[in-house]
Write a protein that holds these residues in place. Structure first.
Motif, PDB file in Angstrom:
ATOM      1  N   TRP A 150      34.863 -17.028  12.106  1.00  0.00           N
ATOM      2  CA  TRP A 150      33.496 -16.604  11.847  1.00  0.00           C
ATOM      3  C   TRP A 150      33.323 -15.093  12.033  1.00  0.00           C
ATOM      4  O   TRP A 150      32.486 -14.475  11.384  1.00  0.00           O
ATOM      5  N   ARG A 151      34.150 -14.488  12.873  1.00  0.00           N
ATOM      6  CA  ARG A 151      33.960 -13.076  13.212  1.00  0.00           C
ATOM      7  C   ARG A 151      34.419 -12.139  12.100  1.00  0.00           C
ATOM      8  O   ARG A 151      34.089 -10.955  12.119  1.00  0.00           O
ATOM      9  N   ARG A 152      35.148 -12.653  11.135  1.00  0.00           N
ATOM     10  CA  ARG A 152      35.620 -11.796  10.047  1.00  0.00           C
ATOM     11  C   ARG A 152      34.570 -11.596   8.953  1.00  0.00           C
ATOM     12  O   ARG A 152      34.798 -10.860   8.009  1.00  0.00           O
ATOM     13  N   ASP A 153      33.441 -12.284   9.093  1.00  0.00           N
ATOM     14  CA  ASP A 153      32.339 -12.103   8.148  1.00  0.00           C
ATOM     15  C   ASP A 153      31.291 -11.214   8.821  1.00  0.00           C
ATOM     16  O   ASP A 153      30.668 -11.599   9.793  1.00  0.00           O
ATOM     17  N   ARG A 154      31.111  -9.996   8.317  1.00  0.00           N
ATOM     18  CA  ARG A 154      30.187  -9.046   8.936  1.00  0.00           C
ATOM     19  C   ARG A 154      28.764  -9.588   9.005  1.00  0.00           C
ATOM     20  O   ARG A 154      28.064  -9.406  10.001  1.00  0.00           O
ATOM     21  N   GLY A 155      28.338 -10.254   7.927  1.00  0.00           N
ATOM     22  CA  GLY A 155      26.992 -10.827   7.919  1.00  0.00           C
ATOM     23  C   GLY A 155      26.838 -11.891   8.981  1.00  0.00           C
ATOM     24  O   GLY A 155      25.797 -11.982   9.646  1.00  0.00           O
ATOM     25  N   MET A 156      27.875 -12.724   9.163  1.00  0.00           N
ATOM     26  CA  MET A 156      27.843 -13.771  10.173  1.00  0.00           C
ATOM     27  C   MET A 156      27.684 -13.166  11.558  1.00  0.00           C
ATOM     28  O   MET A 156      26.887 -13.628  12.388  1.00  0.00           O
ATOM     29  N   VAL A 157      28.434 -12.103  11.832  1.00  0.00           N
ATOM     30  CA  VAL A 157      28.353 -11.450  13.135  1.00  0.00           C
ATOM     31  C   VAL A 157      26.968 -10.863  13.368  1.00  0.00           C
ATOM     32  O   VAL A 157      26.384 -10.997  14.446  1.00  0.00           O
ATOM     33  N   GLN A 158      26.409 -10.224  12.356  1.00  0.00           N
ATOM     34  CA  GLN A 158      25.090  -9.608  12.491  1.00  0.00           C
ATOM     35  C   GLN A 158      24.014 -10.646  12.786  1.00  0.00           C
ATOM     36  O   GLN A 158      23.152 -10.449  13.639  1.00  0.00           O
ATOM     37  N   VAL A 159      24.066 -11.768  12.073  1.00  0.00           N
ATOM     38  CA  VAL A 159      23.082 -12.823  12.299  1.00  0.00           C
ATOM     39  C   VAL A 159      23.268 -13.432  13.687  1.00  0.00           C
ATOM     40  O   VAL A 159      22.291 -13.692  14.401  1.00  0.00           O
ATOM     41  N   CYS A 160      24.509 -13.642  14.093  1.00  0.00           N
ATOM     42  CA  CYS A 160      24.771 -14.223  15.414  1.00  0.00           C
ATOM     43  C   CYS A 160      24.316 -13.297  16.532  1.00  0.00           C
ATOM     44  O   CYS A 160      23.897 -13.754  17.601  1.00  0.00           O
ATOM     45  N   VAL A 161      24.404 -11.983  16.318  1.00  0.00           N
ATOM     46  CA  VAL A 161      23.895 -11.030  17.307  1.00  0.00           C
ATOM     47  C   VAL A 161      22.383 -11.211  17.476  1.00  0.00           C
ATOM     48  O   VAL A 161      21.871 -11.267  18.600  1.00  0.00           O
ATOM     49  N   ARG A 162      21.672 -11.318  16.354  1.00  0.00           N
ATOM     50  CA  ARG A 162      20.214 -11.509  16.432  1.00  0.00           C
ATOM     51  C   ARG A 162      19.871 -12.803  17.153  1.00  0.00           C
ATOM     52  O   ARG A 162      18.938 -12.855  17.971  1.00  0.00           O
ATOM     53  N   LEU A 163      20.622 -13.858  16.878  1.00  0.00           N
ATOM     54  CA  LEU A 163      20.360 -15.134  17.526  1.00  0.00           C
ATOM     55  C   LEU A 163      20.696 -15.082  19.009  1.00  0.00           C
ATOM     56  O   LEU A 163      20.029 -15.728  19.838  1.00  0.00           O
ATOM     57  N   THR A 164      21.705 -14.320  19.373  1.00  0.00           N
ATOM     58  CA  THR A 164      22.089 -14.208  20.777  1.00  0.00           C
ATOM     59  C   THR A 164      21.015 -13.478  21.586  1.00  0.00           C
ATOM     60  O   THR A 164      20.836 -13.749  22.776  1.00  0.00           O
TER      61      THR A 164
END
Length: 232
Positions: A150-164
């Motif tokens: 999941w971490r290799r997708d920049r968009g996934m990381v950005q969304v997960c940061v907001r959720l965190t």
């Protein structure tokens, strides 16, 4: 995580948000996992209140209920992941309460855990390894092969940061309420706060996450295996 993952895991997923909604529903255990976590706490508070503040009796009932819930899972041959967590937490809380002889001590492990999780979630954001990303990864059937895909997708990381950040808010609220009550030995209020700041607060947090996921439209990257969160 490969280019085919969105189709394999969630056929209708066209955005990062839709894929995360699917993954979180798998990882969080649904309503039953949440209920199994809340029941022992409710039992401890009720028995303590109705038994004339008998800490030992309250602890025994709470642990017994957690064991029964685990046994029911075994009989049904379903996952023990969430109920075992509840059993462990209940056992630790009961040990603290019985060992000290003070009912409020049953809430100390939860307070310490919330403080530790707060530090951990903030650190995960700073390091660009957001905690929610691991929940998303846990919902991926290919997690055993590539747990950090999941971490290799920049968009996934950005969304997960907001959720965190939502998790950070949950822990801040919990500590802001629980710490003063613990310091003042307000056992009855601690019990109420423990229940309200448990499942209901998580529901609120998940609702906020859901709103963020529904309102967002971050596209899935076609070839995340070739990129990092920094775009390299």
């Amino acid at each position: 995580m490969t280019a085919e993952d969105p189709v394999t895991v969630a056929p209708s997923a066209q955005t990062v948000e839709s894929l995360i909604r699917h993954r979180l529903s798998v990882a969080l255990g649904g309503w039953r996992g949440s209920l199994e976590t809340a029941v022992p706490t409710v039992a401890f508070v009720l028995v303590w209140s109705l038994s004339g503040h008998d800490v030992r009796a309250a602890a025994v009932v709470a642990v017994a209920l957690a064991v029964v819930l685990a046994a029911l899972r075994l009989v049904q041959r379903s996952s023990l992941q969430h109920v075992l967590g509840a059993l462990l937490a209940t056992g630790i809380a009961a040990f603290f309460a019985v060992r000290s002889g003070r009912a409020e001590a049953a809430f100390l492990p939860g307070i310490l855990a919330s403080a530790a999780f707060l530090v951990g979630t903030l650190a995960s954001i700073a390091l660009r390894w957001p905690v929610v990303g691991f929940l998303v990864g846990a919902g991926d059937p290919r997690a055993a092969e590539d747990p950090f895909g999941w971490r290799r997708d920049r968009g996934m990381v950005q969304v997960c940061v907001r959720l965190t950040w939502v998790l950070v808010a949950v822990y801040v609220v919990r500590l802001a309420v629980m710490v003063p009550l613990y310091a003042g030995s307000q056992v009855a209020l601690l019990g109420v706060a423990k229940v309200v700041l448990g499942w209901p607060l998580w529901v609120g947090g998940v609702a906020v996450m859901g709103w963020l996921l529904v309102s967002g439209h971050t596209p899935l990257e076609p070839s995340p295996q070739t990129q990092t969160p920094d775009g390299r």
